[in-house]
Scaffold this active site. Structure first.
Site, mmCIF file in Angstrom:
data_model
loop_
_atom_site.group_PDB
_atom_site.id
_atom_site.type_symbol
_atom_site.label_atom_id
_atom_site.label_comp_id
_atom_site.label_asym_id
_atom_site.label_seq_id
_atom_site.Cartn_x
_atom_site.Cartn_y
_atom_site.Cartn_z
ATOM 1 N N CYS A 84 0.833 -1.201 0.000
ATOM 2 C CA CYS A 84 0.000 0.000 0.000
ATOM 3 C C CYS A 84 0.872 1.257 0.000
ATOM 4 O O CYS A 84 1.759 1.395 0.853
ATOM 5 C CB CYS A 84 -0.921 0.007 1.214
ATOM 6 S SG CYS A 84 -2.016 1.441 1.260
ATOM 7 N N LYS A 144 2.314 -9.590 0.718
ATOM 8 C CA LYS A 144 1.832 -8.972 -0.522
ATOM 9 C C LYS A 144 2.664 -7.726 -0.779
ATOM 10 O O LYS A 144 2.744 -6.844 0.082
ATOM 11 C CB LYS A 144 0.349 -8.610 -0.424
ATOM 12 C CG LYS A 144 -0.236 -8.130 -1.746
ATOM 13 C CD LYS A 144 -1.746 -7.944 -1.640
ATOM 14 C CE LYS A 144 -2.369 -7.656 -3.012
ATOM 15 N NZ LYS A 144 -1.941 -6.364 -3.580
ATOM 16 N N HIS A 165 2.007 -7.612 -6.706
ATOM 17 C CA HIS A 165 1.308 -6.668 -7.571
ATOM 18 C C HIS A 165 2.325 -6.217 -8.613
ATOM 19 O O HIS A 165 3.333 -5.601 -8.277
ATOM 20 C CB HIS A 165 0.804 -5.473 -6.755
ATOM 21 C CG HIS A 165 -0.053 -4.528 -7.532
ATOM 22 N ND1 HIS A 165 -0.990 -3.722 -6.944
ATOM 23 C CD2 HIS A 165 -0.120 -4.251 -8.860
ATOM 24 C CE1 HIS A 165 -1.602 -2.993 -7.870
ATOM 25 N NE2 HIS A 165 -1.071 -3.301 -9.047
ATOM 26 N N ASN A 222 -0.893 -10.245 -9.116
ATOM 27 C CA ASN A 222 -2.005 -9.330 -8.901
ATOM 28 C C ASN A 222 -1.786 -8.103 -9.782
ATOM 29 O O ASN A 222 -0.661 -7.738 -10.068
ATOM 30 C CB ASN A 222 -2.063 -8.957 -7.412
ATOM 31 C CG ASN A 222 -3.062 -7.858 -7.101
ATOM 32 O OD1 ASN A 222 -2.719 -6.881 -6.449
ATOM 33 N ND2 ASN A 222 -4.284 -7.992 -7.546
ATOM 34 N N GLY A 256 -8.673 -7.984 -7.758
ATOM 35 C CA GLY A 256 -9.223 -7.018 -6.832
ATOM 36 C C GLY A 256 -10.462 -6.312 -7.333
ATOM 37 O O GLY A 256 -11.565 -6.839 -7.282
#
Length: 352
Positions: free
Chosen positions: A105, A144, A177, A217, A239
């Site tokens: 994030c 992640k 990601h 992802n 997502g």
């Protein structure tokens, strides 16, 4: 493109990382996860990111979930090994199937707390965090992350991060990601869209770290695309597309796991939510807080507009009850969805 060869899971076993719905802040709450579970029994569902501070010092029950949500993973945000270990112990005691550390994030709030994507610059700290959680919990601990941050976006940088966390932390599963994150200048939304996708870098990572489980992802919108990634990687995570167009999940179990899909029709999925909604309303939940996650169920199908409009206009009204959902579903049934026509007609008859 055909989907990847099926390797069915043994009933009762945790289905690793083959397919998952991503953790999404302000979206994948417990009502959302219960709804998504009606569409797929096999996909791993992730909580919103929960910070260690909220779990250890907050007043709410941030670990609440329904047993029907399994397999369900808790995503944690934090950077202090001791605090993360305490939270990992709590998660295991509450019955979660996996603990996932957020190292992806890019928001300012997350950076100010010294966790999220900025932790890519501190692989040894991430390794210490993972090791601390693994020392107190027997359930899987995963990470992640992104493929890089700011100007630290070389393949060598990514390999050093993955290698350090795997070797020193004992982490054997990473969800990547396939975009780097800009820690300043881009909003979280822009960070999901502007940095270019680099799937080949994740494929290369799997070739160089064959002993690790790697899931991908970012930008994946169809099960066909997921199947293509599964030819090269261990797992896929979707997502926003899964949230905005949840019907795509209705064939996950059959196409990616060789299992039986939960329901034959989307109308059946909506009807299956009615007992849950009634139960939650009896406990003081707001109807709108539940149905907001269901707005996209019939996306792209006849009746979708009427479904969205009726729920959007009525679910947040004072005293809104289960009849709002029943009427919205009757509106869908009236459109006689081609694939759901028999079920729709029966449900419509029951309402009249």
């Amino acid at each position: 493109m055909p989907v990847a060869p099926i390797v069915p899971d043994v009933p009762g076993n945790y289905p690793s990382c083959r397919f998952a719905v991503a953790p999404m802040l302000d979206l994948t709450d417990r009502h959302c996860r219960y709804f998504l579970r009606q569409l797929t029994r096999r996909a791993v569902l992730y909580t919103e990111m929960v910070t260690t501070g909220a779990l250890l010092y907050g007043k709410g029950d941030y670990l609440a979930y329904d047993d029907a949500e399994h397999p369900v993973a808790l995503q944690l945000g934090g950077s202090e090994p001791d605090a993360l270990a305490r939270c990992a112990r709590m998660a295991e005691q509450r019955g979660y199937d996996e603990i996932n550390l957020n190292v992806g994030c890019p928001s300012d709030r997350v950076q100010n707390g010294r966790f999220g994507a900025c932790l890519m610059a501190e692989p040894q700290r991430v390794a210490q965090c993972v090791a601390a959680m693994r020392a107190v919990a027997s359930i899987p601990v995963t990470v992640k992350t992104r493929i890089g941050i700011d100007d630290q976006d070389s393949y060598a940088f990514l390999c050093e991060f993955i290698g350090t966390v795997a070797e020193q932390g004992g982490c054997d599963t990473f969800i990547i990601h396939a975009r780097k994150a800009w820690l300043s200048g881009l909003s979280p939304k822009e960070n999901r869209e502007i940095p270019p996708l680099d799937y080949d870098r994740v494929y290369r990572l799997k070739r160089d770290f064959p002993g690790l489980r790697l899931a991908i992802n970012g930008g994946i919108k169809t099960l066909e695309q997921a199947g293509g990634h599964l030819q090269r990687l261990d797992g896929v995570m979707i997502g926003r597309e899964a949230y905005q167009n949840p019907s795509m999940l209705a064939r996950v179990d059959s196409r990616l796991f060789g299992a039986t899909d939960p329901y034959d029709s989307l109308v059946d999925v909506a009807a299956a939510m009615l007992p849950y909604i009634e139960s939650q309303l009896s406990r003081g939940a707001s109807l709108g807080h539940i149905t907001r996650h269901m707005l996209g169920l019939f996306q792209g199908r006849p009746g979708a507009r009427q479904w969205r409009r009726h729920l959007s206009e009525n679910a947040h009204k004072p005293g809104a009850d289960i009849s709002v959902v029943e009427r919205a579903l009757a509106n869908v049934a009236a459109n006689r969805l081609a694939e759901d026509a028999p079920v729709s007609q029966r449900f419509s008859d029951n309402l009249s």
